[in-house]
Design a protein around this motif. Structure first.
Motif, PDB file in Angstrom:
ATOM      1  N   ALA A   1       0.828  -1.190   0.000  1.00 60.94           N
ATOM      2  CA  ALA A   1       0.000   0.000   0.000  1.00 60.94           C
ATOM      3  C   ALA A   1       0.874   1.256   0.000  1.00 60.94           C
ATOM      4  N   GLN A   2       1.979   1.209   0.728  1.00 57.52           N
ATOM      5  CA  GLN A   2       2.863   2.373   0.776  1.00 57.52           C
ATOM      6  C   GLN A   2       3.413   2.688  -0.613  1.00 57.52           C
ATOM      7  N   ALA A   3       3.808   1.666  -1.361  1.00 60.60           N
ATOM      8  CA  ALA A   3       4.354   1.880  -2.702  1.00 60.60           C
ATOM      9  C   ALA A   3       3.311   2.488  -3.634  1.00 60.60           C
ATOM     10  N   VAL A   4       2.074   2.059  -3.514  1.00 59.86           N
ATOM     11  CA  VAL A   4       0.998   2.596  -4.351  1.00 59.86           C
ATOM     12  C   VAL A   4       0.790   4.075  -4.056  1.00 59.86           C
ATOM     13  N   LEU A   5       0.801   4.435  -2.780  1.00 57.80           N
ATOM     14  CA  LEU A   5       0.659   5.844  -2.414  1.00 57.80           C
ATOM     15  C   LEU A   5       1.807   6.675  -2.982  1.00 57.80           C
ATOM     16  N   GLU A   6       3.023   6.166  -2.842  1.00 58.09           N
ATOM     17  CA  GLU A   6       4.182   6.904  -3.329  1.00 58.09           C
ATOM     18  C   GLU A   6       4.154   7.051  -4.847  1.00 58.09           C
ATOM     19  N   GLU A   7       3.707   6.000  -5.561  1.00 55.89           N
ATOM     20  CA  GLU A   7       3.589   6.087  -7.020  1.00 55.89           C
ATOM     21  C   GLU A   7       2.582   7.155  -7.432  1.00 55.89           C
ATOM     22  N   ALA A   8       1.575   7.382  -6.585  1.00 59.48           N
ATOM     23  CA  ALA A   8       0.560   8.402  -6.864  1.00 59.48           C
ATOM     24  C   ALA A   8       1.014   9.790  -6.423  1.00 59.48           C
ATOM     25  N   GLY A   9       2.233   9.883  -5.872  1.00 57.10           N
ATOM     26  CA  GLY A   9       2.755  11.174  -5.440  1.00 57.10           C
ATOM     27  C   GLY A   9       2.351  11.569  -4.032  1.00 57.10           C
ATOM     28  N   VAL A  10       1.838  10.617  -3.259  1.00 60.79           N
ATOM     29  CA  VAL A  10       1.417  10.898  -1.888  1.00 60.79           C
ATOM     30  C   VAL A  10       2.431  10.268  -0.937  1.00 60.79           C
ATOM     31  N   VAL A  11       3.048  11.100  -0.115  1.00 63.43           N
ATOM     32  CA  VAL A  11       3.986  10.605   0.888  1.00 63.43           C
ATOM     33  C   VAL A  11       3.408  10.941   2.259  1.00 63.43           C
TER      34      VAL A  11
END
Length: 107
Positions: A1-11
């Motif tokens: 889930a963390q990787a998906v958020l980061e790919e979407a530009g959300v940290v």
């Protein structure tokens, strides 16, 4: 889930841990190290899921703004990433991710 958020530009600024997973400090140390970011444990975190559901119901019933209803409980402690744990679990995380991808492709 963390990787998906980061790919979407959300940290995420921080990750709060609630529910049953918040009972083990060892699990928190491991998870923080594998994820590479601090995990914030909240006071009375075992009540988090039920409290969250009650807050959602309140928002629906009253129409109040989310900021007025959804406030974070105070921080109880924070699990910081630890390099030795990260290094220990890195091969296992890679194996898990590979296996997960192979299983996703299996009909």
């Amino acid at each position: 889930a963390q990787a998906v958020l980061e790919e979407a530009g959300v940290v995420p600024r921080e990750i709060s841990v609630i529910g049953g997973g918040a009972r083990s400090r060892l699990w928190g140390r491991i998870l923080a190290s594998v994820l590479g970011r601090p995990l914030v444990y909240r006071a009375a975190s075992e009540l988090g899921p039920a409290l969250g559901a009650a807050r959602l119901a309140r928002l629906c019933a009253t129409g109040e703004p989310a900021a007025a209803v959804c406030t974070a409980p105070p921080e109880a402690w924070c699990a910081e990433p630890e390099a030795p744990l990260r290094d220990h679990y890195a091969p296992r995380l890679a194996a898990f991710r590979e296996l997960y991808q192979r299983l996703r492709r299996t009909p």
